[in-house]
Each structure stands twice: as structure tokens, then as C-alpha cells.
Design a protein around this motif. Structure first.
Motif, short mmCIF file in Angstrom:
data_model
loop_
_atom_site.label_atom_id
_atom_site.label_comp_id
_atom_site.label_asym_id
_atom_site.label_seq_id
_atom_site.Cartn_x
_atom_site.Cartn_y
_atom_site.Cartn_z
N SER A 37 0.82 -1.20 0.00
CA SER A 37 0.00 0.00 0.00
C SER A 37 0.86 1.26 0.00
O SER A 37 2.01 1.25 0.44
CB SER A 37 -0.91 0.01 1.24
OG SER A 37 -1.81 -1.07 1.21
N ARG A 65 -4.53 10.01 -6.45
CA ARG A 65 -5.95 9.73 -6.20
C ARG A 65 -6.81 10.38 -7.29
O ARG A 65 -7.77 9.77 -7.78
CB ARG A 65 -6.34 10.26 -4.82
CG ARG A 65 -7.78 9.94 -4.42
CD ARG A 65 -8.08 10.49 -3.05
NE ARG A 65 -8.01 11.96 -3.03
CZ ARG A 65 -8.10 12.68 -1.93
NH1 ARG A 65 -8.23 12.10 -0.75
NH2 ARG A 65 -8.04 14.00 -2.00
N PHE A 70 -5.69 4.44 -7.52
CA PHE A 70 -5.91 3.50 -6.42
C PHE A 70 -7.16 2.65 -6.62
O PHE A 70 -8.19 3.13 -7.08
CB PHE A 70 -6.03 4.26 -5.09
CG PHE A 70 -4.80 5.05 -4.73
CD1 PHE A 70 -3.63 4.39 -4.40
CD2 PHE A 70 -4.82 6.43 -4.72
CE1 PHE A 70 -2.48 5.11 -4.07
CE2 PHE A 70 -3.69 7.16 -4.38
CZ PHE A 70 -2.51 6.49 -4.07
N TRP A 73 -8.76 3.72 -1.24
CA TRP A 73 -7.94 4.61 -0.42
C TRP A 73 -8.77 5.00 0.80
O TRP A 73 -10.00 4.89 0.80
CB TRP A 73 -7.51 5.85 -1.19
CG TRP A 73 -8.64 6.77 -1.56
CD1 TRP A 73 -9.41 6.71 -2.68
CD2 TRP A 73 -9.14 7.86 -0.77
NE1 TRP A 73 -10.37 7.69 -2.65
CE2 TRP A 73 -10.23 8.42 -1.49
CE3 TRP A 73 -8.78 8.41 0.45
CZ2 TRP A 73 -10.96 9.50 -1.02
CZ3 TRP A 73 -9.51 9.50 0.94
CH2 TRP A 73 -10.58 10.04 0.20
N GLY A 82 -3.53 3.84 0.48
CA GLY A 82 -4.18 3.44 -0.77
C GLY A 82 -3.50 2.27 -1.43
O GLY A 82 -2.29 2.05 -1.24
N GLY A 106 -11.15 0.91 3.32
CA GLY A 106 -10.56 0.42 2.09
C GLY A 106 -11.21 -0.86 1.61
O GLY A 106 -11.40 -1.07 0.41
#
Length: 218
Positions: A37, A65, A70, A73, A82, A106
């Protein structure tokens, strides 16, 4: 015939023992592709950039983002986390099993982007025991501990939509349960949709599910 990869998503409140269980699973099944991540938090002692996490600035994270970089996130304890999407999809198509160590926020997004994933939630034996473990780590001040306990209660209220709930009271038993969740997922017909056809031969595809059900009832 090679099956499709398994996406195993594991969540737990801080202090429930998730990291220990995941390390044990990876030790027994080293073929797992671990989902590294991205995060904006500072590295802890011994953590390696690109191995434990991909450490980003807040600005870089927000840029990625906006570019839909991602698969999921979340903001946790004031920092962003993310999972990069494209590397995950590539590995799953190649038949590589993937392990996701992420929080409830997530996981809820992955439920949409990786709908065939298997979701496991690790629970503490009690809130009292969870508080004891957090204090025994001696990593956080009082305000942080209280925040982690409040977050744990909120996360545990959402755990009912996971595929499996595991109570980490005794470590060996909890690991056996997590291992069983993974192995069961590898046997799902959804992960190997061409297996029966390959065994039956060309032109002898399995019956549709509704026809098979009717035949069984008759």
C-alpha cells in the motif's frame, strides 16, 4: 489448468493481532503476492520504502488519487493509505494470489473494485483485552489509545458484511481459521471456471446452475 488469482482481504482493529497472523500466513504460503500500500504516514523503525509501504507526500498521494491510481484509499488516524489498482489486476489475471492488509474503509471500496475477493475480519476476544494489548505495546499516548479504541468499536460494527469473522483469542486457533478461509477460497468454482470443461472435454460444458438444481430436486 491454472486458476485465477485469489484476492484475500484482511482487516482488524489496531491491536487485534492482524500483523502477526498475516506474517504467519505469508511464511506458510510464500507464493502470495503482497499488496504493498501507499501511505502518507512516516516510516516506523525497520520499515523499508517499497517493501512495507510506498511512502508518499500528501501532495503526491492526492495527485494519484485524482488520476484514479488506487483500487481503494482511506484516511486513517490523520494519514492516507491506498492500494495501486493496475498491479493488482495484472497479478490476479496471471493466477497470482494477492493479500490485502487494509482497514474497513478500504475493504468497502475493494468490495466494488474486486467483487470476487474474499474478506476476513479479525476480532479481539473482548474490548478489555484489546485495550490491554494496546497499552502493553507502549507505542501510543493516552489520547491515541482512546482514539484507537473508538475506531475499533466503529470498525467492528461494520464487520458483519465480511465473509469470515475470526476471533484472535488463541494465536494457533486464529491462524488455523485464517488459513482455512484462504484455502476454501482457492477451491471456489468461480476461481477456476474452466476446470470442469477441461475435464469433460470439448463440447461438454457443465449444465447451467439452474438446470443442475432442477435435476437434483427431481
Amino acid at each position: 489448468m491454472r486458476r485465477e488469482g485469489i484476492a484475500l482481504v484482511v482487516s482488524a482493529p489496531s491491536g487485534a493481532g492482524k500483523t502477526t497472523l498475516i506474517k504467519r500466513l505469508l511464511a506458510e504460503f510464500p507464493h502470495f503476492g503482497y499488496s504493498v500500500s501507499c501511505t502518507t504516514r512516516k516510516p516506523r523503525a525497520g520499515e523499508i520504502d517499497g517493501k512495507d509501504y510506498i511512502f508518499l507526500s500528501h501532495e503526491d498521494f492526492q495527485r494519484r488519487r485524482a488520476e484514479n491510481y488506487f483500487a481503494e484509499w482511506a484516511e486513517v488516524h490523520g494519514n492516507f493509505y491506498g492500494t495501486p489498482l493496475q498491479p493488482v489486476k495484472t497479478l490476479l489475471r496471471e493466477g497470482r494470489d494477492m493479500l490485502f492488509d487494509i482497514d474497513v474503509q478500504g475493504a468497502a471500496q475493494l468490495k466494488l473494485t474486486l467483487e470476487e475477493a474474499t474478506f476476513a475480519f479479525i476480532l479481539p476476544p473482548s474490548m478489555e483485552e484489546l485495550e490491554r494489548r494496546l497499552r502493553a505495546r507502549d507505542l501510543d499516548d493516552e489520547a491515541t489509545i482512546e482514539r484507537r479504541l473508538a475506531n475499533a468499536r466503529r470498525e467492528m460494527r461494520q464487520a458483519r458484511w465480511y465473509d469470515a469473522l475470526l476471533v484472535n483469542d488463541e494465536l494457533d486457533a486464529a491462524y488455523d481459521a485464517l488459513r482455512a478461509v484462504y484455502l476454501a477460497a482457492t477451491l471456489s468454482p468461480k476461481r477456476n471456471p474452466r476446470l470442469l470443461e477441461s475435464l469433460l472435454g470439448p463440447g461438454r460444458a457443465p449444465e447451467p446452475a439452474h438446470e443442475a438444481e432442477n435435476a437434483w430436486r427431481n
